[in-house]
Design an enzyme around this catalytic site. Structure first.
Site, PDB file in Angstrom:
ATOM      1  N   LYS A   1       1.030  -0.975   0.141  1.00 52.69           N
ATOM      2  CA  LYS A   1      -0.214   0.044  -0.061  1.00 52.69           C
ATOM      3  C   LYS A   1       0.987   0.897  -0.065  1.00 52.69           C
ATOM      4  O   LYS A   1       0.764   2.189  -0.435  1.00 52.69           O
ATOM      5  CB  LYS A   1      -0.677  -0.300   1.548  1.00 52.69           C
ATOM      6  CG  LYS A   1      -2.232  -0.858   1.184  1.00 52.69           C
ATOM      7  CD  LYS A   1      -3.039  -1.666   2.522  1.00 52.69           C
ATOM      8  CE  LYS A   1      -3.881  -2.930   2.359  1.00 52.69           C
ATOM      9  NZ  LYS A   1      -4.398  -3.338   3.359  1.00 52.69           N
TER      10      LYS A   1
ATOM     11  N   ASP B   1     -10.781   3.130   4.337  1.00 52.35           N
ATOM     12  CA  ASP B   1     -11.252   1.261   4.534  1.00 52.35           C
ATOM     13  C   ASP B   1     -12.296   1.001   4.857  1.00 52.35           C
ATOM     14  O   ASP B   1     -13.124  -0.374   4.467  1.00 52.35           O
ATOM     15  CB  ASP B   1     -10.425   0.325   6.134  1.00 52.35           C
ATOM     16  CG  ASP B   1      -9.701  -0.812   5.021  1.00 52.35           C
ATOM     17  OD1 ASP B   1      -9.398  -1.238   4.134  1.00 52.35           O
ATOM     18  OD2 ASP B   1      -9.254  -1.237   6.110  1.00 52.35           O
TER      19      ASP B   1
ATOM     20  N   GLN C   1      -4.602  -1.410  10.408  1.00 52.24           N
ATOM     21  CA  GLN C   1      -4.494  -3.206   9.408  1.00 52.24           C
ATOM     22  C   GLN C   1      -4.913  -4.051   9.993  1.00 52.24           C
ATOM     23  O   GLN C   1      -5.059  -4.493  11.498  1.00 52.24           O
ATOM     24  CB  GLN C   1      -2.645  -2.862   9.222  1.00 52.24           C
ATOM     25  CG  GLN C   1      -2.219  -3.976   8.103  1.00 52.24           C
ATOM     26  CD  GLN C   1      -2.906  -4.320   7.118  1.00 52.24           C
ATOM     27  OE1 GLN C   1      -2.958  -3.547   6.284  1.00 52.24           O
ATOM     28  NE2 GLN C   1      -3.056  -5.585   6.848  1.00 52.24           N
TER      29      GLN C   1
HETATM   30  N1  GUN Z   1      -6.190  -7.046   6.197  1.00 46.75           N
HETATM   31  C1  GUN Z   1      -5.985  -7.519   4.970  1.00 46.75           C
HETATM   32  N2  GUN Z   1      -5.685  -6.806   3.691  1.00 46.75           N
HETATM   33  C2  GUN Z   1      -7.013  -5.447   4.248  1.00 46.75           C
HETATM   34  C3  GUN Z   1      -7.464  -4.882   4.526  1.00 46.75           C
HETATM   35  O1  GUN Z   1      -7.863  -4.181   2.334  1.00 46.75           O
HETATM   36  N3  GUN Z   1      -7.619  -3.424   4.975  1.00 46.75           N
HETATM   37  C4  GUN Z   1      -7.253  -3.738   7.033  1.00 46.75           C
HETATM   38  N4  GUN Z   1      -7.801  -2.942   7.123  1.00 46.75           N
HETATM   39  N5  GUN Z   1      -6.536  -4.936   6.530  1.00 46.75           N
HETATM   40  C5  GUN Z   1      -6.723  -5.963   5.957  1.00 46.75           C
END
Ligand code: GUN
Length: 300
Positions: free
Chosen positions: A54, A122, A99
């Site tokens: 990311k 998110d 995350q």
């Molecule tokens: N863990 C794995 N994929 C994601 C995601 O898209 N967002 C978040 N917050 N955690 C993740």
């Protein structure tokens, strides 16, 4: 007819010039550099890798991207609430990502709901969830469903009126994807499944679209096998799990299912890259909304 592979890297590449154009417009016309804050608790290798991907995607678009690492031993709901409040107040930050997974002792929903709704890229806080539930457009769509919707649209999978099976109940994949597909934006008829579902094979065999978001812990086995797929159906693999150090598997037996399915996502290389692209789209939208601009559009 052969199976169409729904390539998330290829679609991300196609979208990249459009993302860049939006980034340039924000910088040139508004002096705005979108800022992402990712909060990473503990040192799980998979989460570490996701967050790095990311940050890299954000950096390639010239965005600010900060990772806030919190030691697992020091992470408490209270300490993370303080960090969220600090990021909410930081004008350089347009989007906050907590995350997942978080250590189970933390109150994940209190944390989600503390994120400023304008920075909830998110799509996990109350305002975004309510907007999705009600079919309204003011919240952020979680990144994996947004990426899946882009894949379905780009590869022209008929969704309206289709029978879709969604397997999984996570807040960022299965749950919102079931709502998205079944809502007015997609108009599919959704059967929402999970580990307690009986007759999963029969339900899948009746489906035009299968979205497997379980990350089912089945060792070397797969949750979705070729015998469960109707010829010509679309199969989306969101599940991802580690079976041994450095070895990962999805929910779908790609090699066999591709002999039956009409469309299929590879894994890795399908929904994963699209999740990152969708995060960048949400970040751009967050920056645009703060400036009073409408959401960006992507005519691929
Ligand atoms: N863990 C794995 N994929 C994601 C995601 O898209 N967002 C978040 N917050 N955690 C993740």
């Amino acid at each position: 007819m052969g199976c169409v592979i729904m390539d998330g890297h290829a679609l991300s590449e196609r979208l990249r010039p459009q993302l860049k154009r939006h980034a340039e417009e924000l910088a040139r016309r508004h002096g705005c550099v979108p800022g992402l804050a990712a909060v990473l608790v503990g040192d799980q290798p998979a989460s570490e890798q996701y967050v790095k991907n990311k940050r890299k995607a954000a950096a390639e678009l010239g965005f600010l991207a900060e990772i806030h690492r919190v030691d697992r031993a020091e992470a408490s709901t209270e300490s993370l609430l303080r960090l969220m409040a600090q990021l909410n107040a930081d004008p350089r930050i347009h989007g906050i990502l907590l995350q997942l997974p978080l250590p189970p002792a933390l109150d994940v929903y209190r944390l989600f709901d503390t994120i400023d709704p304008a920075k909830d890229i998110d799509g996990v806080g109350q305002a975004s969830v309510t907007a999705l539930y009600r079919g309204r457009s003011e919240g952020f769509l979680p990144c994996t469903p947004r990426g899946v919707a882009a894949l379905l649209s780009y590869y022209r999978v008929p969704v309206e009126g289709a029978r879709a099976v969604v397997i999984g109940r996570s807040d960022i994949a299965g749950k919102p994807l079931a709502f998205l597909l079944g809502g007015r934006m997609c108009n599919a008829t959704v059967t929402w499944c999970h580990r307690h579902t009986r007759e999963l094979k029969e339900l899948c065999l009746g489906a035009d679209i299968i979205a497997a978001c379980a990350g089912a812990d089945l060792g070397e086995n797969f949750l979705i096998t070729a015998e469960m797929v109707k010829p010509g159906a679309c199969v989306i693999d969101v599940g991802f799990r580690r079976v041994a150090p450095g070895r990962f598997r999805g929910d779908v037996d790609f090699d066999r299912v591709k002999e039956v399915a009409g469309w299929l996502t590879p894994n890795p290389g399908g929904t994963g890259p699209m999740t990152v692209t969708a995060l960048m789209q949400n970040l751009i939208d967050a920056a645009r909304c703060r400036l009073g601009l409408g959401r960006a559009s992507y005519p691929v």
